[in-house]
Design an enzyme around this catalytic site. Structure first.
Site, PDB file in Angstrom:
ATOM      1  N   ILE A 197      13.559  57.162  45.867  1.00 25.98           N
ATOM      2  CA  ILE A 197      13.115  58.548  46.052  1.00 25.98           C
ATOM      3  C   ILE A 197      13.188  58.935  47.524  1.00 25.98           C
TER       4      ILE A 197
ATOM      5  N   ASP B 108       8.957  53.709  31.055  1.00 29.14           N
ATOM      6  CA  ASP B 108       8.264  53.378  32.312  1.00 29.14           C
ATOM      7  C   ASP B 108       6.889  52.748  32.111  1.00 29.14           C
TER       8      ASP B 108
ATOM      9  N   GLU C 168       9.464  52.106  56.277  1.00 32.36           N
ATOM     10  CA  GLU C 168       9.521  51.148  55.166  1.00 32.36           C
ATOM     11  C   GLU C 168       8.771  49.876  55.555  1.00 32.36           C
TER      12      GLU C 168
ATOM     13  N   HIS D 119      46.382  54.527  39.214  1.00 36.66           N
ATOM     14  CA  HIS D 119      46.595  54.699  40.651  1.00 36.66           C
ATOM     15  C   HIS D 119      46.909  56.166  40.937  1.00 36.66           C
TER      16      HIS D 119
ATOM     17  N   ARG E 270       2.799  68.189  28.603  1.00 32.73           N
ATOM     18  CA  ARG E 270       3.419  69.174  29.494  1.00 32.73           C
ATOM     19  C   ARG E 270       3.780  70.442  28.741  1.00 32.73           C
TER      20      ARG E 270
ATOM     21  N   THR F 218       6.676  71.774  28.882  1.00 33.27           N
ATOM     22  CA  THR F 218       8.075  71.661  28.440  1.00 33.27           C
ATOM     23  C   THR F 218       8.386  70.209  28.106  1.00 33.27           C
TER      24      THR F 218
ATOM     25  N   GLY G  83      10.972  66.741  27.865  1.00 39.18           N
ATOM     26  CA  GLY G  83      11.912  66.099  28.805  1.00 39.18           C
ATOM     27  C   GLY G  83      11.254  65.167  29.804  1.00 39.18           C
ATOM     28  N   GLY G  84       9.917  65.203  29.902  1.00 39.55           N
ATOM     29  CA  GLY G  84       9.205  64.232  30.736  1.00 39.55           C
ATOM     30  C   GLY G  84       9.466  64.388  32.218  1.00 39.55           C
TER      31      GLY G  84
HETATM   32  P1  FAD Z   1       8.488  60.078  31.430  1.00 36.55           P
HETATM   33  O1  FAD Z   1       9.774  60.733  31.685  1.00 36.55           O
HETATM   34  O2  FAD Z   1       7.542  59.915  32.556  1.00 36.55           O
HETATM   35  O3  FAD Z   1       7.807  60.926  30.265  1.00 36.55           O
HETATM   36  C1  FAD Z   1       6.549  60.646  29.784  1.00 36.55           C
HETATM   37  C2  FAD Z   1       5.952  61.914  29.226  1.00 36.55           C
HETATM   38  O4  FAD Z   1       4.748  61.566  28.554  1.00 36.55           O
HETATM   39  C3  FAD Z   1       5.544  62.935  30.277  1.00 36.55           C
HETATM   40  O5  FAD Z   1       6.160  64.175  30.010  1.00 36.55           O
HETATM   41  C4  FAD Z   1       4.021  63.047  30.177  1.00 36.55           C
HETATM   42  O6  FAD Z   1       3.549  64.377  30.317  1.00 36.55           O
HETATM   43  C5  FAD Z   1       3.796  62.596  28.748  1.00 36.55           C
HETATM   44  N1  FAD Z   1       2.473  62.014  28.528  1.00 36.55           N
HETATM   45  C6  FAD Z   1       1.810  61.096  29.287  1.00 36.55           C
HETATM   46  N2  FAD Z   1       0.645  60.772  28.714  1.00 36.55           N
HETATM   47  C7  FAD Z   1       0.567  61.480  27.560  1.00 36.55           C
HETATM   48  C8  FAD Z   1      -0.380  61.569  26.530  1.00 36.55           C
HETATM   49  N3  FAD Z   1      -1.487  60.831  26.542  1.00 36.55           N
HETATM   50  N4  FAD Z   1      -0.140  62.432  25.510  1.00 36.55           N
HETATM   51  C9  FAD Z   1       0.999  63.189  25.465  1.00 36.55           C
HETATM   52  N5  FAD Z   1       1.932  63.130  26.421  1.00 36.55           N
HETATM   53  C10 FAD Z   1       1.729  62.286  27.443  1.00 36.55           C
HETATM   54  N6  FAD Z   1      15.745  57.715  36.706  1.00 36.55           N
HETATM   55  C11 FAD Z   1      17.078  57.593  36.518  1.00 36.55           C
HETATM   56  O7  FAD Z   1      17.506  56.793  35.675  1.00 36.55           O
HETATM   57  N7  FAD Z   1      17.964  58.345  37.232  1.00 36.55           N
HETATM   58  C12 FAD Z   1      17.553  59.216  38.174  1.00 36.55           C
HETATM   59  O8  FAD Z   1      18.377  59.880  38.806  1.00 36.55           O
HETATM   60  C13 FAD Z   1      16.166  59.353  38.407  1.00 36.55           C
HETATM   61  N8  FAD Z   1      15.709  60.202  39.335  1.00 36.55           N
HETATM   62  C14 FAD Z   1      14.363  60.346  39.514  1.00 36.55           C
HETATM   63  C15 FAD Z   1      13.928  61.210  40.506  1.00 36.55           C
HETATM   64  C16 FAD Z   1      12.571  61.375  40.740  1.00 36.55           C
HETATM   65  C17 FAD Z   1      12.106  62.323  41.813  1.00 36.55           C
HETATM   66  C18 FAD Z   1      11.641  60.670  39.934  1.00 36.55           C
HETATM   67  C19 FAD Z   1      10.166  60.863  40.134  1.00 36.55           C
HETATM   68  C20 FAD Z   1      12.064  59.793  38.959  1.00 36.55           C
HETATM   69  C21 FAD Z   1      13.431  59.613  38.750  1.00 36.55           C
HETATM   70  N9  FAD Z   1      13.930  58.721  37.806  1.00 36.55           N
HETATM   71  C22 FAD Z   1      15.276  58.584  37.630  1.00 36.55           C
HETATM   72  C23 FAD Z   1      13.026  57.923  36.960  1.00 36.55           C
HETATM   73  C24 FAD Z   1      12.924  58.573  35.559  1.00 36.55           C
HETATM   74  O9  FAD Z   1      12.444  59.886  35.694  1.00 36.55           O
HETATM   75  C25 FAD Z   1      11.984  57.751  34.683  1.00 36.55           C
HETATM   76  O10 FAD Z   1      12.394  56.408  34.654  1.00 36.55           O
HETATM   77  C26 FAD Z   1      11.996  58.299  33.266  1.00 36.55           C
HETATM   78  O11 FAD Z   1      11.599  59.651  33.229  1.00 36.55           O
HETATM   79  C27 FAD Z   1      11.062  57.471  32.365  1.00 36.55           C
HETATM   80  O12 FAD Z   1      11.082  57.988  31.078  1.00 36.55           O
HETATM   81  P2  FAD Z   1       9.831  57.817  30.113  1.00 36.55           P
HETATM   82  O13 FAD Z   1      10.240  58.489  28.841  1.00 36.55           O
HETATM   83  O14 FAD Z   1       9.405  56.420  30.069  1.00 36.55           O
HETATM   84  O15 FAD Z   1       8.630  58.626  30.777  1.00 36.55           O
HETATM   85  P1  NAI Z   2      10.701  52.355  45.035  1.00 36.28           P
HETATM   86  O1  NAI Z   2      10.000  51.213  44.438  1.00 36.28           O
HETATM   87  O2  NAI Z   2      12.155  52.539  44.797  1.00 36.28           O
HETATM   88  O3  NAI Z   2      10.524  52.336  46.615  1.00 36.28           O
HETATM   89  C1  NAI Z   2       9.272  52.353  47.227  1.00 36.28           C
HETATM   90  C2  NAI Z   2       9.426  51.787  48.624  1.00 36.28           C
HETATM   91  O4  NAI Z   2       8.221  51.970  49.315  1.00 36.28           O
HETATM   92  C3  NAI Z   2       9.735  50.306  48.638  1.00 36.28           C
HETATM   93  O5  NAI Z   2      10.831  50.071  49.482  1.00 36.28           O
HETATM   94  C4  NAI Z   2       8.445  49.683  49.170  1.00 36.28           C
HETATM   95  O6  NAI Z   2       8.675  48.497  49.890  1.00 36.28           O
HETATM   96  C5  NAI Z   2       7.952  50.796  50.065  1.00 36.28           C
HETATM   97  N1  NAI Z   2       6.516  50.785  50.308  1.00 36.28           N
HETATM   98  C6  NAI Z   2       5.516  50.475  49.444  1.00 36.28           C
HETATM   99  N2  NAI Z   2       4.318  50.618  50.046  1.00 36.28           N
HETATM  100  C7  NAI Z   2       4.578  51.043  51.310  1.00 36.28           C
HETATM  101  C8  NAI Z   2       3.755  51.385  52.416  1.00 36.28           C
HETATM  102  N3  NAI Z   2       2.425  51.338  52.334  1.00 36.28           N
HETATM  103  N4  NAI Z   2       4.343  51.758  53.561  1.00 36.28           N
HETATM  104  C9  NAI Z   2       5.715  51.827  53.658  1.00 36.28           C
HETATM  105  N5  NAI Z   2       6.532  51.515  52.644  1.00 36.28           N
HETATM  106  C10 NAI Z   2       5.972  51.142  51.480  1.00 36.28           C
HETATM  107  O7  NAI Z   2       9.866  53.638  44.570  1.00 36.28           O
HETATM  108  P2  NAI Z   2      10.179  55.169  44.658  1.00 36.28           P
HETATM  109  O8  NAI Z   2      11.266  55.450  45.641  1.00 36.28           O
HETATM  110  O9  NAI Z   2       8.877  55.840  44.816  1.00 36.28           O
HETATM  111  O10 NAI Z   2      10.736  55.463  43.201  1.00 36.28           O
HETATM  112  C11 NAI Z   2       9.910  55.209  42.063  1.00 36.28           C
HETATM  113  C12 NAI Z   2      10.717  54.883  40.862  1.00 36.28           C
HETATM  114  O11 NAI Z   2      11.460  56.000  40.420  1.00 36.28           O
HETATM  115  C13 NAI Z   2      11.684  53.767  41.125  1.00 36.28           C
HETATM  116  O12 NAI Z   2      11.272  52.662  40.354  1.00 36.28           O
HETATM  117  C14 NAI Z   2      13.005  54.245  40.654  1.00 36.28           C
HETATM  118  O13 NAI Z   2      13.545  53.370  39.706  1.00 36.28           O
HETATM  119  C15 NAI Z   2      12.749  55.592  40.005  1.00 36.28           C
HETATM  120  N6  NAI Z   2      13.737  56.504  40.545  1.00 36.28           N
HETATM  121  C16 NAI Z   2      15.043  56.307  40.214  1.00 36.28           C
HETATM  122  C17 NAI Z   2      16.031  57.092  40.740  1.00 36.28           C
HETATM  123  C18 NAI Z   2      17.425  56.797  40.400  1.00 36.28           C
HETATM  124  O14 NAI Z   2      17.655  56.057  39.457  1.00 36.28           O
HETATM  125  N7  NAI Z   2      18.380  57.350  41.110  1.00 36.28           N
HETATM  126  C19 NAI Z   2      15.727  58.181  41.659  1.00 36.28           C
HETATM  127  C20 NAI Z   2      14.323  58.276  41.974  1.00 36.28           C
HETATM  128  C21 NAI Z   2      13.389  57.472  41.412  1.00 36.28           C
END
Ligand code: FAD
Ligand code: NAI
Length: 465
Positions: free
Chosen positions: A183, A312, A202, A444, A37, A39, A41-42
């Site tokens: 999400i 992840d 769902e 409290h 990427r 930037t 931070g992933g």
């Molecule tokens: P990532 O954050 O996915 O980072 C992996 C990085 O590796 C990426 O930047 C990618 O570009 C890079 N990469 C991939 N392949 C290669 C390669 N071959 N060479 C070089 N670089 C590469 N989790 C929470 O705990 N709290 C939350 O509130 C939360 N909210 C979320 C909201 C959304 C909308 C989404 C999508 C996810 C959310 N998550 C949340 C989940 C969280 O983002 C992930 O669990 C977390 O980012 C995983 O960290 P990671 O380091 O494993 O991978």
């Molecule tokens: P999720 O696994 O939380 O939810 C996906 C939902 O889609 C499930 O309820 C599943 O039963 C349903 N589903 C699957 N196939 C379907 C279909 N064909 N039709 C209808 N429903 C269907 O996945 P989500 O929300 O996409 O998040 C992905 C990951 O990101 C999660 O594992 C979560 O841990 C992480 N994340 C964490 C956050 C946090 O910690 N606050 C915020 C956002 C994401």
């Protein structure tokens, strides 16, 4: 270091990778981190945790100001307007500050950022752009991406994924969310608060899979009260673009008559899958499990000598803090220390209003495993601070082993659940009993007293109920 360029090369600079790289450098190892990427931070900092929380916070402020909800406290507004561009701008600022902050930390700790996607060329060598480097240890931290819904094309205009949902230029009138998981509910909440009608489709018969059953049922009631339409036990069979919008054909998951829904925007949020496509794992001698993940042992070592994996891309919950803790542990293991992550105690938080949080095991998991439990519950309706704040949705549920009283799970719905769950995680990490929590003095009036009372309820003696 013989002919190695680095002691440690981390692939991916998300919360797992950047933390692993910094910790390895702190431990005196020559470290690089490859990131494709623009930037650091992933997913989390760029298109996940941080921008979603920025929009959740801003949309909550807008909803409070515009809905008249504050007038009962004597706070009235007129002429409240939404400036969506400004809201996106403030979100982008937070993302920029935080991703830039990681760059600063890399410089401070002398972690070299190799810009580009990394591909294995051998067990200890990797190509990044036109550079090939050798490292004694390689940590795969490549994270995850959106799971596609077969037959449905994401255009990020009408049919969007989470990244599209963080950047909509206007508020849709009708938003259909496919997937009632984290999400779907968080980003559905953002656009609901800004004025969209939101329908969540769902597949399962309850939203929020993996969470405690009572929490799932109560959450659904609260979301319905907020005006969400929840179509559980429903499967999507077709999504078709129609001019400026889309139609979504659904039918009962168990089979039955189909129905067509229309929307301006359709958000697909059905889960995430590990990123391994670009890695060239064959060259490293690694294979994937059935779920496309890289398996690791207790130390985060893969089956290939000198290659480790975290976050992840490995089994377990896809959460930023799980990835971060694994990042610290893997670096410590590489340095010859003992890095451990207790996967039994990983909290999870859904940042809706109210928040929904859990740590440890659910009542269903424990019962299915034949473990006899005692459960204590305390509603926020009976908590003085929540009552004072007129914020009484939810409860705390403490689950303890019936024989030893050791706390095995805590599950919370509350506006402050994400903060309260830390206390439960720490208590569980220390092997606390429900009695330990019950006899800990809690200030409290605070929401945290509900945790104490729920713990007291395990032993059948809450005071305020
Ligand atoms: P990532 O954050 O996915 O980072 C992996 C990085 O590796 C990426 O930047 C990618 O570009 C890079 N990469 C991939 N392949 C290669 C390669 N071959 N060479 C070089 N670089 C590469 N989790 C929470 O705990 N709290 C939350 O509130 C939360 N909210 C979320 C909201 C959304 C909308 C989404 C999508 C996810 C959310 N998550 C949340 C989940 C969280 O983002 C992930 O669990 C977390 O980012 C995983 O960290 P990671 O380091 O494993 O991978
Ligand atoms: P999720 O696994 O939380 O939810 C996906 C939902 O889609 C499930 O309820 C599943 O039963 C349903 N589903 C699957 N196939 C379907 C279909 N064909 N039709 C209808 N429903 C269907 O996945 P989500 O929300 O996409 O998040 C992905 C990951 O990101 C999660 O594992 C979560 O841990 C992480 N994340 C964490 C956050 C946090 O910690 N606050 C915020 C956002 C994401």
């Amino acid at each position: 270091m013989a002919d190695f360029d680095f002691d440690v090369l981390v692939i991916g600079a998300g919360p797992g990778g950047y933390v692993a790289a910094i910790r390895a450098a702190q431990l005196g190892l020559k470290t690089a981190c490859a990131e494709g990427r623009e930037t650091l931070g992933g997913t989390c900092l760029n298109v996940g945790c941080i921008p979603s929380k920025a929009l959740l916070h801003a949309s909550e402020l807008y909803a409070e100001a515009s809905s008249g909800a504050l007038s009962k406290f004597g706070v009235s507004f007129s002429g409240v307007e939404l400036n969506l561009d400004q809201m996106h701008g403030e979100k982008a600022k937070a993302v920029k500050e935080l991703t830039g902050g990681i760059e600063g930390l890399f410089r401070k700790n002398k972690v070299e950022w190799l810009k580009g996607y990394a591909t294995f060329t051998g067990r200890d060598s990797v190509q990044v752009g036109d550079r090939t480097v050798r490292a004694k240890n390689i940590v795969i931290a490549t994270g995850s991406s959106v799971t596609p819904l077969p037959g449905v094309e994401i255009d990020n205009e009408v049919v969007i994924d989470s990244t599209g949902a963080l950047a909509l230029p206007t508020v849709p009138k009708e938003l259909i969310v496919i997937g009632g998981g984290v999400i779907g509910l968080e980003l559905g909440s953002v656009w609901k608060r800004l004025g969209a009608n939101v329908t969540v489709v769902e597949y399962l018969d309850q939203i929020l899979p993996g969470m405690d059953g009572e929490i799932r049922r109560e959450s659904a009631k609260i979301f319905k009260k907020q005006g969400f339409t929840l179509k559980t036990g429903t499967k999507v069979t077709k999504v078709e673009r129609t001019g400026s919008g889309a139609t979504v054909t659904v039918e009962p998951a168990a089979g039955g008559a189909s129905e067509t829904l229309t929307a301006d925007v359709v958000l697909v949020a059905i889960g995430r899958r590990p990123n391994t496509d670009r890695l060239g794992l064959d060259a490293a001698g690694l294979t994937l499990n059935k779920r496309g993940q890289i398996e690791v042992d207790h130390d985060f070592a893969t089956a290939a000598q000198g290659i480790w994996a975290i976050g992840d891309v490995t089994p377990g919950p896809m959460l930023a803090h799980k990835a971060e803790d694994e990042g610290i542990a893997v670096a410590e293991n590489i340095a010859g220390l003992t890095g451990i992550v207790n996967h039994e105690v990983i909290p999870g938080v859904v940042y809706t209003h109210p928040e929904i949080a859990g740590v440890g095991r659910t009542e269903e998991e424990l019962t299915n495993a034949g473990i006899e439990v005692k459960v204590g519950k305390f509603p926020f309706l009976a908590n003085s601070r929540a009552k004072t704040n007129r914020d009484t949705d939810g409860f705390v549920k403490v689950i303890a082993d019936a024989k030893t009283d050791r706390v095995l799970g805590v599950h919370i719905i509350s506006s402050l659940a994400g903060t309260l769950i830390a206390q439960a995680a720490q208590a569980m990490e220390f092997g606390a009993t429900s009695e330990d929590i019950a006899y800990t003095c809690h200030a409290h009036p605070t929401h945290s007293e509900a945790m104490k009372e729920a713990a007291m309820a395990v032993l059948g003696k809450p005071i305020h109920m």
